[in-house]
Design a protein around this motif. Structure first.
Motif, PDB file in Angstrom:
ATOM      1  N   SER A  18      -8.137   2.315  -3.554  1.00  0.00           N
ATOM      2  CA  SER A  18      -8.450   1.835  -4.910  1.00  0.00           C
ATOM      3  C   SER A  18      -7.268   2.052  -5.862  1.00  0.00           C
ATOM      4  N   GLU A  19      -6.506   3.120  -5.652  1.00  0.00           N
ATOM      5  CA  GLU A  19      -5.335   3.338  -6.541  1.00  0.00           C
ATOM      6  C   GLU A  19      -4.298   2.231  -6.376  1.00  0.00           C
ATOM      7  N   CYS A  20      -4.053   1.852  -5.135  1.00  0.00           N
ATOM      8  CA  CYS A  20      -3.058   0.798  -4.891  1.00  0.00           C
ATOM      9  C   CYS A  20      -3.553  -0.539  -5.425  1.00  0.00           C
ATOM     10  N   GLY A  43       0.798  -1.227   0.000  1.00  0.00           N
ATOM     11  CA  GLY A  43       0.000   0.000   0.000  1.00  0.00           C
ATOM     12  C   GLY A  43       0.828   1.272   0.000  1.00  0.00           C
ATOM     13  N   CYS A  44       0.119   2.381   0.144  1.00  0.00           N
ATOM     14  CA  CYS A  44       0.781   3.693   0.153  1.00  0.00           C
ATOM     15  C   CYS A  44       0.497   4.353   1.505  1.00  0.00           C
ATOM     16  N   PRO A  45       1.097   5.492   1.803  1.00  0.00           N
ATOM     17  CA  PRO A  45       0.853   6.109   3.119  1.00  0.00           C
ATOM     18  C   PRO A  45      -0.641   6.306   3.391  1.00  0.00           C
ATOM     19  N   LYS A  46      -1.398   6.548   2.303  1.00  0.00           N
ATOM     20  CA  LYS A  46      -2.833   6.798   2.484  1.00  0.00           C
ATOM     21  C   LYS A  46      -3.534   5.547   3.053  1.00  0.00           C
ATOM     22  N   CYS A  47      -3.327   4.394   2.406  1.00  0.00           N
ATOM     23  CA  CYS A  47      -4.028   3.210   2.924  1.00  0.00           C
ATOM     24  C   CYS A  47      -3.434   2.718   4.237  1.00  0.00           C
ATOM     25  N   ARG A  48      -2.195   3.097   4.483  1.00  0.00           N
ATOM     26  CA  ARG A  48      -1.540   2.590   5.691  1.00  0.00           C
ATOM     27  C   ARG A  48      -2.074   3.204   6.977  1.00  0.00           C
ATOM     28  N   VAL A  49      -2.470   4.492   6.900  1.00  0.00           N
ATOM     29  CA  VAL A  49      -2.929   5.178   8.118  1.00  0.00           C
ATOM     30  C   VAL A  49      -4.060   4.376   8.750  1.00  0.00           C
ATOM     31  N   GLU A  50      -5.050   4.018   7.909  1.00  0.00           N
ATOM     32  CA  GLU A  50      -6.200   3.288   8.409  1.00  0.00           C
ATOM     33  C   GLU A  50      -5.816   1.874   8.830  1.00  0.00           C
ATOM     34  N   PHE A  51      -4.959   1.276   8.007  1.00  0.00           N
ATOM     35  CA  PHE A  51      -4.581  -0.115   8.274  1.00  0.00           C
ATOM     36  C   PHE A  51      -3.816  -0.242   9.594  1.00  0.00           C
ATOM     37  N   LYS A  52      -2.971   0.720   9.872  1.00  0.00           N
ATOM     38  CA  LYS A  52      -2.175   0.673  11.111  1.00  0.00           C
ATOM     39  C   LYS A  52      -3.090   0.592  12.319  1.00  0.00           C
ATOM     40  N   GLU A  53      -4.173   1.369  12.276  1.00  0.00           N
ATOM     41  CA  GLU A  53      -5.103   1.356  13.411  1.00  0.00           C
ATOM     42  C   GLU A  53      -5.776  -0.009  13.539  1.00  0.00           C
ATOM     43  N   LYS A  54      -6.127  -0.609  12.386  1.00  0.00           N
ATOM     44  CA  LYS A  54      -6.762  -1.937  12.408  1.00  0.00           C
ATOM     45  C   LYS A  54      -5.813  -2.951  13.028  1.00  0.00           C
ATOM     46  N   LEU A  55      -4.547  -2.861  12.597  1.00  0.00           N
ATOM     47  CA  LEU A  55      -3.542  -3.813  13.076  1.00  0.00           C
ATOM     48  C   LEU A  55      -3.326  -3.635  14.581  1.00  0.00           C
ATOM     49  N   LYS A  56      -3.295  -2.401  15.009  1.00  0.00           N
ATOM     50  CA  LYS A  56      -3.059  -2.136  16.434  1.00  0.00           C
ATOM     51  C   LYS A  56      -4.226  -2.660  17.280  1.00  0.00           C
ATOM     52  N   SER A  57      -5.458  -2.513  16.763  1.00  0.00           N
ATOM     53  CA  SER A  57      -6.601  -3.032  17.529  1.00  0.00           C
ATOM     54  C   SER A  57      -6.516  -4.557  17.625  1.00  0.00           C
ATOM     55  N   THR A  84       6.777   0.726  -0.463  1.00  0.00           N
ATOM     56  CA  THR A  84       5.373   1.098  -0.671  1.00  0.00           C
ATOM     57  C   THR A  84       4.892   0.244  -1.841  1.00  0.00           C
ATOM     58  N   HIS A  85       3.609   0.070  -2.016  1.00  0.00           N
ATOM     59  CA  HIS A  85       3.061  -0.686  -3.157  1.00  0.00           C
ATOM     60  C   HIS A  85       3.692  -2.082  -3.265  1.00  0.00           C
ATOM     61  N   THR A  86       4.337  -2.351  -4.418  1.00  0.00           N
ATOM     62  CA  THR A  86       4.825  -3.712  -4.694  1.00  0.00           C
ATOM     63  C   THR A  86       5.934  -4.162  -3.747  1.00  0.00           C
ATOM     64  N   ALA A  87       5.791  -5.407  -3.255  1.00  0.00           N
ATOM     65  CA  ALA A  87       6.912  -6.052  -2.551  1.00  0.00           C
ATOM     66  C   ALA A  87       6.997  -7.462  -3.116  1.00  0.00           C
ATOM     67  N   PHE A  88       8.198  -7.964  -3.324  1.00  0.00           N
ATOM     68  CA  PHE A  88       8.298  -9.344  -3.835  1.00  0.00           C
ATOM     69  C   PHE A  88       9.538 -10.048  -3.300  1.00  0.00           C
ATOM     70  N   GLU A  89       9.447 -11.368  -3.300  1.00  0.00           N
ATOM     71  CA  GLU A  89      10.613 -12.175  -2.927  1.00  0.00           C
ATOM     72  C   GLU A  89      10.685 -13.363  -3.867  1.00  0.00           C
ATOM     73  N   ILE A  90      11.902 -13.806  -4.113  1.00  0.00           N
ATOM     74  CA  ILE A  90      12.092 -14.955  -5.005  1.00  0.00           C
ATOM     75  C   ILE A  90      12.656 -16.106  -4.179  1.00  0.00           C
ATOM     76  N   MET A  91      11.970 -17.217  -4.245  1.00  0.00           N
ATOM     77  CA  MET A  91      12.399 -18.420  -3.519  1.00  0.00           C
ATOM     78  C   MET A  91      12.714 -19.502  -4.539  1.00  0.00           C
ATOM     79  N   PRO A 111      -4.856  -8.924  10.429  1.00  0.00           N
ATOM     80  CA  PRO A 111      -5.320  -8.447   9.106  1.00  0.00           C
ATOM     81  C   PRO A 111      -4.131  -8.192   8.179  1.00  0.00           C
ATOM     82  N   ALA A 112      -4.346  -8.366   6.870  1.00  0.00           N
ATOM     83  CA  ALA A 112      -3.262  -8.150   5.898  1.00  0.00           C
ATOM     84  C   ALA A 112      -3.540  -6.866   5.133  1.00  0.00           C
ATOM     85  N   ILE A 113      -2.494  -6.127   4.871  1.00  0.00           N
ATOM     86  CA  ILE A 113      -2.692  -4.838   4.191  1.00  0.00           C
ATOM     87  C   ILE A 113      -3.256  -5.026   2.784  1.00  0.00           C
TER      88      ILE A 113
END
Ligand code: HAM
Length: 425
Positions: free
Chosen positions: A233-235, A171-185, A267-274, A225-227
């Motif tokens: 919607s943009e992300c 996500g981006c800072p915008k979606c994270r603000v709300e998500f952080k609160e969800k995660l903390k709860s 922010t946005h995309t994160a990936f790992e190669i296994m 919860p997962a971000i």
């Protein structure tokens, strides 16, 4: 009393000639060719940087900054850190050298040593090598897909099979603000049972709790919860575009909503190669970091990149029994039958080397018999023998070490007889 020998520090490796360094060279050559095909140019940044660069960019609550950096005061009392990763230094160099004035994206790659004070084991070292790419200056899902494609192409060209590409969106800072609160709860009712690090992260950076290596914390957070499920919607659109682009490139991927990276700048995309069935840990990882330039006081420069751990790549190749072509031997060994022929041997050696042949001679006063043995050990294709008679008559004796055939030839016919060079075969 005999002095004690000195050993290398824990978690470091000597890369020796005779089969090992040649593999590294092959991997590096493959990387350089592919990076050039994708129009990435090499950047070399210092091995050490001001500590603050990593504290600000990678994040103070990450394991890398909190526990793993090689940090020391230099003689002027400045805090210096051996680079634990390459993205922060590249961004610093981009800003410091005004690379933003070039046409965007600025596509850069690097191969180099990184340093992390980790628990050393197979595939995890304190000094290790990364190949990384950073595409700076555009926010485009095409760019993210290209970056993933480079990693995949390098690994496949080297012969690795069973790759798994895990992707997620942070996500981006915008979606994270709300998500952080969800995660903390979600975390708060059990906060007392989390490790001291996580308790500290709770206020400073709750997202980091999802990357804790402590088994108890992992268990407590298993249903968190997962971000990915709380993107704006943009992300969400951006992530959909990335998936479409990967489909177009025929790159298989697994959407992994639990994928968190060990660095804060993403922010946005994160990936790992296994590699399936290989290590539990990734051989490469990366993602988008749209806010890093601003964290360093620069203008916005949305960017994406990744790094592969080259030791892990080589271990994975070995575990899959992939043969890496290792060039062996030399073209010509110049042997002397008499001491008086040494000057002529030095001259001849210089001549064949100048013509581009790999060539060597004896430097330890070996007998002719011992020189022949030594030439064999060096895997010489031809031995040229110079003796008094040959000197007088402008002749040379040439022995083909594969067939055992031995000829006396005119000195000026040497190159015709020995033919092509090792590198050309
Ligand atoms: P990272 O996931 O921390 O990302 O490291 C990338 C790769 O380096 C890992 O997947 C692993 O193969 C290798 N690696 C990390 N630590 C060790 C170690 N102690 N021993 C051996 N190999 C190791 C980064 O470093 C980011 N800078 C990648 C990136 C570039 N993101 C955007 N651009």
């Amino acid at each position: 009393m005999a002095k004690e020998t000195i050993k290398k520090p824990r978690g470091t490796n000597d890369i020796l000639p005779g089969g090992e360094v040649e593999k590294w060279q092959y991997v590096e050559n493959t990387i350089r060719k592919i990076a050039a095909n994708y129009a990435y140019r090499e950047i070399r940044t210092p091995i050490f940087e001001h500590t603050e660069l990593f504290e600000r960019g990678v994040g103070e609550t990450t394991d890398i900054v909190g526990k793993e950096m090689y940090t020391f005061k230099d003689r002027s009392g400045r805090s210096i850190t051996l680079r634990p990763e390459g993205t922060a230094p590249v961004m610093r160099a981009y800003l410091e050298n005004s690379l933003f004035s070039l046409s965007k994206p600025i596509k850069l790659y690097y191969i180099g040593q990184m340093f992390r004070y980790e628990r050393a084991q197979s595939g995890r070292y304190r000094q290790f090598n990364q190949f990384g790419v950073e595409a700076i200056g555009v926010h485009s899902a095409d760019m993210d897909a290209e970056v993933i494609a480079i990693a995949v192409e390098v690994l496949e060209k080297l012969g690795l099979k069973n790759l798994e590409i895990h992707i997620n969106s942070l996500g981006c800072p915008k979606c994270r603000v709300e998500f952080k609160e969800k995660l903390k709860s979600y975390i708060k009712p059990n906060l007392d049972d989390y490790c001291p690090d996580c308790k500290e992260r709770f206020d400073k950076n709750p997202l980091r709790i999802m990357d804790c290596k402590n088994d108890k914390c992992k268990e407590l957070s298993s249903d968190a919860p997962a971000i990915l499920e709380h993107l704006c919607s943009e992300c969400e659109d951006f992530f959909d575009q990335l998936k479409q682009n990967l489909d177009v490139l025929n790159i298989n991927y697994i959407v992994d909503k639990n994928l968190v990276r060990g660095l804060d700048y993403y922010t946005h995309t994160a990936f790992e190669i296994m590699v399936c069935g290989n290590f539990k840990s990734a051989i490469g990882g990366g993602g988008r970091y749209n806010g890093l330039a601003e964290m360093y006081g620069g203008e916005p420069a949305p960017s994406v990149g990744f790094a592969l751990g080259l030791e892990r790549v080589l271990l994975a190749l070995e575990s899959q029994n992939v043969e890496i072509p290792v060039p062996e031997g030399i073209d010509v060994f110049v042997a002397t039958a008499d001491l008086g022929a040494n000057v002529e041997a030095v001259k001849l050696l210089a001549y064949v080397r100048q013509k581009g042949y790999k060539a060597d001679k004896d430097y330890a006063n070996r007998s002719l018999k011992a020189q022949m043995k030594y030439a064999n050990k060096l895997k010489a294709r031809y031995v040229v023998i110079i003796g008094e008679d040959e000197l007088k008559n402008n002749k040379l004796i040439v022995k083909n070490m594969q067939t055992g055939e031995q000829l006396e030839i005119d000195k000026n016919k040497l190159l015709e007889v020995i033919g092509g060079k090792l590198n050309e075969r």
